[in-house]
Design an enzyme around this catalytic site. Structure first.
Site, mmCIF file in Angstrom:
data_model
loop_
_atom_site.group_PDB
_atom_site.id
_atom_site.type_symbol
_atom_site.label_atom_id
_atom_site.label_comp_id
_atom_site.label_asym_id
_atom_site.label_seq_id
_atom_site.Cartn_x
_atom_site.Cartn_y
_atom_site.Cartn_z
ATOM 1 N N GLY A 10 74.085 54.020 147.281
ATOM 2 C CA GLY A 10 74.418 54.627 146.004
ATOM 3 C C GLY A 10 74.494 53.600 144.889
ATOM 4 O O GLY A 10 75.017 52.498 145.082
ATOM 5 N N THR A 140 79.853 48.968 146.480
ATOM 6 C CA THR A 140 80.131 50.400 146.627
ATOM 7 C C THR A 140 81.315 50.744 145.730
ATOM 8 O O THR A 140 82.279 49.986 145.654
ATOM 9 C CB THR A 140 80.452 50.840 148.061
ATOM 10 O OG1 THR A 140 80.824 52.220 148.069
ATOM 11 C CG2 THR A 140 81.578 50.044 148.679
ATOM 12 N N ASP A 142 83.180 53.108 146.396
ATOM 13 C CA ASP A 142 84.196 53.665 147.295
ATOM 14 C C ASP A 142 85.203 52.621 147.761
ATOM 15 O O ASP A 142 86.263 52.990 148.276
ATOM 16 C CB ASP A 142 83.528 54.299 148.520
ATOM 17 C CG ASP A 142 82.716 55.531 148.162
ATOM 18 O OD1 ASP A 142 83.151 56.271 147.268
ATOM 19 O OD2 ASP A 142 81.650 55.739 148.764
ATOM 20 N N MET A 186 85.184 60.899 143.668
ATOM 21 C CA MET A 186 84.428 60.492 144.851
ATOM 22 C C MET A 186 85.311 59.751 145.849
ATOM 23 O O MET A 186 86.257 59.059 145.482
ATOM 24 C CB MET A 186 83.243 59.623 144.453
ATOM 25 C CG MET A 186 82.083 60.412 143.852
ATOM 26 S SD MET A 186 80.692 59.321 143.439
ATOM 27 C CE MET A 186 79.430 60.532 143.030
ATOM 28 N N GLY A 187 84.947 59.872 147.113
ATOM 29 C CA GLY A 187 85.677 59.224 148.200
ATOM 30 C C GLY A 187 85.560 60.061 149.461
ATOM 31 O O GLY A 187 86.293 61.034 149.612
ATOM 32 N N GLU A 243 87.235 63.860 146.983
ATOM 33 C CA GLU A 243 86.291 64.868 147.474
ATOM 34 C C GLU A 243 86.368 65.026 148.990
ATOM 35 O O GLU A 243 85.980 66.059 149.537
ATOM 36 C CB GLU A 243 84.860 64.483 147.091
ATOM 37 C CG GLU A 243 84.386 63.189 147.739
ATOM 38 C CD GLU A 243 82.960 62.818 147.392
ATOM 39 O OE1 GLU A 243 82.302 63.601 146.688
ATOM 40 O OE2 GLU A 243 82.514 61.735 147.823
ATOM 41 N N GLN A 298 80.883 58.527 137.719
ATOM 42 C CA GLN A 298 81.763 57.482 138.250
ATOM 43 C C GLN A 298 80.996 56.222 138.611
ATOM 44 O O GLN A 298 81.536 55.124 138.542
ATOM 45 C CB GLN A 298 82.492 58.004 139.495
ATOM 46 C CG GLN A 298 83.428 59.151 139.194
ATOM 47 C CD GLN A 298 83.719 59.990 140.433
ATOM 48 O OE1 GLN A 298 84.683 59.736 141.129
ATOM 49 N NE2 GLN A 298 82.890 60.987 140.698
ATOM 50 N N ARG A 299 79.753 56.381 139.011
ATOM 51 C CA ARG A 299 79.003 55.218 139.464
ATOM 52 C C ARG A 299 77.942 54.753 138.478
ATOM 53 O O ARG A 299 77.387 53.667 138.649
ATOM 54 C CB ARG A 299 78.359 55.505 140.822
ATOM 55 C CG ARG A 299 77.235 56.521 140.798
ATOM 56 C CD ARG A 299 76.799 56.887 142.207
ATOM 57 N NE ARG A 299 75.517 57.585 142.210
ATOM 58 C CZ ARG A 299 75.014 58.197 143.278
ATOM 59 N NH1 ARG A 299 75.700 58.201 144.405
ATOM 60 N NH2 ARG A 299 73.838 58.789 143.210
#
Length: 407
Positions: A10, A140, A142, A186-187, A243, A298-299
């Protein structure tokens, strides 16, 4: 010799800064001639689809612009290498590409799935008695890679998420009616990004009032109880939710909001939790309620990126190439935090096998007993990662991005 670098997984707003770090280190190293970029991750090596980065990044100004441009300039992939014993053909294609282009170092910028590629490829090259070195650079949003204190890309994503939630707080406070706003963040299995919204309390905010992470058992009944308690104290309640929280299908019908589609690594696409909870709140509590899914913003948002994050991303890219030139292979570079205040980290290398296909979850010790919030210790961890502002280049009032021209 020549080197090759690729980006995978990602996108983030810092992954290009790591590419710049590798490139800068490469052009000032006498023993390196060409610096190749592999298009679409390892697929570019397999298909012999390489570009000469010295023809793409031509000036210091272009390097700086690329450093602050989000997403992957070289493109990405989610390609899972097979086991060499079961399918050696793809490995032979990779080795043929490396040999053809005299590549002595391959740098792979990616997450835990990408580190699987680093491990498999470095092990394969050893069977060939090859001197080619393979190094992984973490990335990442995350923040779920083991061993490293944090990952490039996470700090900027956390800064964007916290800022967005703060703006949502302002928006939700203007009406006299009671409301609940659920922000889906996200997560998949690790709640680092949702937990990072706690940083707003350092600036005097009391929201988000509730934070739910995948690391906790989630109960719709407890969730509604938590909401009712917060509604008794606040007219507008803000909820941050990962999420990846685990909802019981029979209890809430989550399958109606998620596609169930999986990628090649077996990861399901999870968005839809916020909308599911919105429906439950509307039915059971009956107040004004909305869900907001921040999704890919977010990314890919770089206009409010963390300077600390961008600088560190570049530094760890440079360190990775230096480690390879010193003879290391099958390793991933990582951050080791020395202190929070003043914030100090060092960069080290770790065996990529300790990272590949593994996840670092949010610490239970930083989650409250009710499992609906995080502690002040988490604040101290997050805050250093979002510090500083990059001077974003603008044109006509809008950010300018580096765009790779076709060669």
């Amino acid at each position: 010799m020549n080197i090759a670098v690729a980006q995978s997984g990602g996108p983030t707003c810092a992954i290009n800064a790591s590419l710049v770090g590798v490139f800068k280190q490469g052009i000032k190293t006498d023993k390196i001639d060409a610096i190749f970029g592999s298009i679409n991750g390892i697929e570019g090596i397999i298909n012999d689809n390489l570009i000469d980065l010295k023809r793409v990044i031509r000036t210091n100004e272009e390097m700086e612009l690329l450093r602050q441009t989000p997403s992957t300039m070289l493109g990405s992939c989610r390609y899972k290498l097979p086991d060499y014993e079961k399918d050696s053909e793809v490995y032979e294609k990779i080795f043929e590409c490396f040999t053809k282009h005299r590549i002595g170092v391959f740098v792979y910028i990616g997450g835990n799935d990408s580190m699987d590629t680093v491990v498999k490829l470095s092990d394969f090259l050893k069977t060939k008695n090859s001197d080619i070195k393979v190094i992984g650079i973490p990335k990442t949003i995350d923040n779920d890679l083991p061993v490293t204190d944090h990952t490039p890309g996470f700090g900027s994503a956390a800064k964007y998420v916290a800022t967005s939630v703060q703006e949502i707080i302002r928006d939700s406070s203007v009406y006299s009616v009671d409301s609940v706003t659920i922000v889906e963040i996200m997560g998949r299995h690790a709640g680092w990004l949702a937990a990072s919204t706690c940083m707003l309390r350092a600036n005097g905010e009391i929201a988000p009032h509730l934070i739910y992470l995948p690391e906790c058992d989630f109960s719709v009944e407890r969730f509604l109880e938590d909401l009712r308690k917060e509604k008794s104290k606040h007219r507008a309640v803000i909820v941050a939710v990962s999420e990846g929280i685990k909802l019981d299908a029979e209890e809430c019908g989550i399958e109606n909001f998620q596609s169930g589609v999986e990628d090649v690594f077996g990861h399901k696409y999870l968005s839809g939790v916020g909308k599911c909870l919105e429906r439950i709140v509307a039915k059971e509590i009956g107040c004004k309620v909305r869900s907001i899914e921040l999704n890919v913003m977010q990314r890919c948002s770089s206009h409010i990126c963390s300077k600390t994050d961008i600088d560190e991303a570049e530094e760890i890219g440079s360190a990775g190439l230096r480690a390879a030139l010193e003879g290391e292979t099958g390793k991933m570079m990582c951050f080791k935090r020395i202190s929070d205040a003043p914030y100090v980290v060092t960069i080290e290398s770790v065996d990529a096998k300790e990272v590949a296909n593994k996840e670092k979850v949010f610490p239970q010790k930083w989650i409250n007993a009710a499992q609906n919030d995080v502690s002040a210790e988490a604040e101290n961890y997050f805050l250093p990662l979002i510090q500083g502002e990059v001077k974003i280049r603008l044109k006509n009032g809008l950010p300018v991005h580096f765009k790779r021209e076709a060669l």
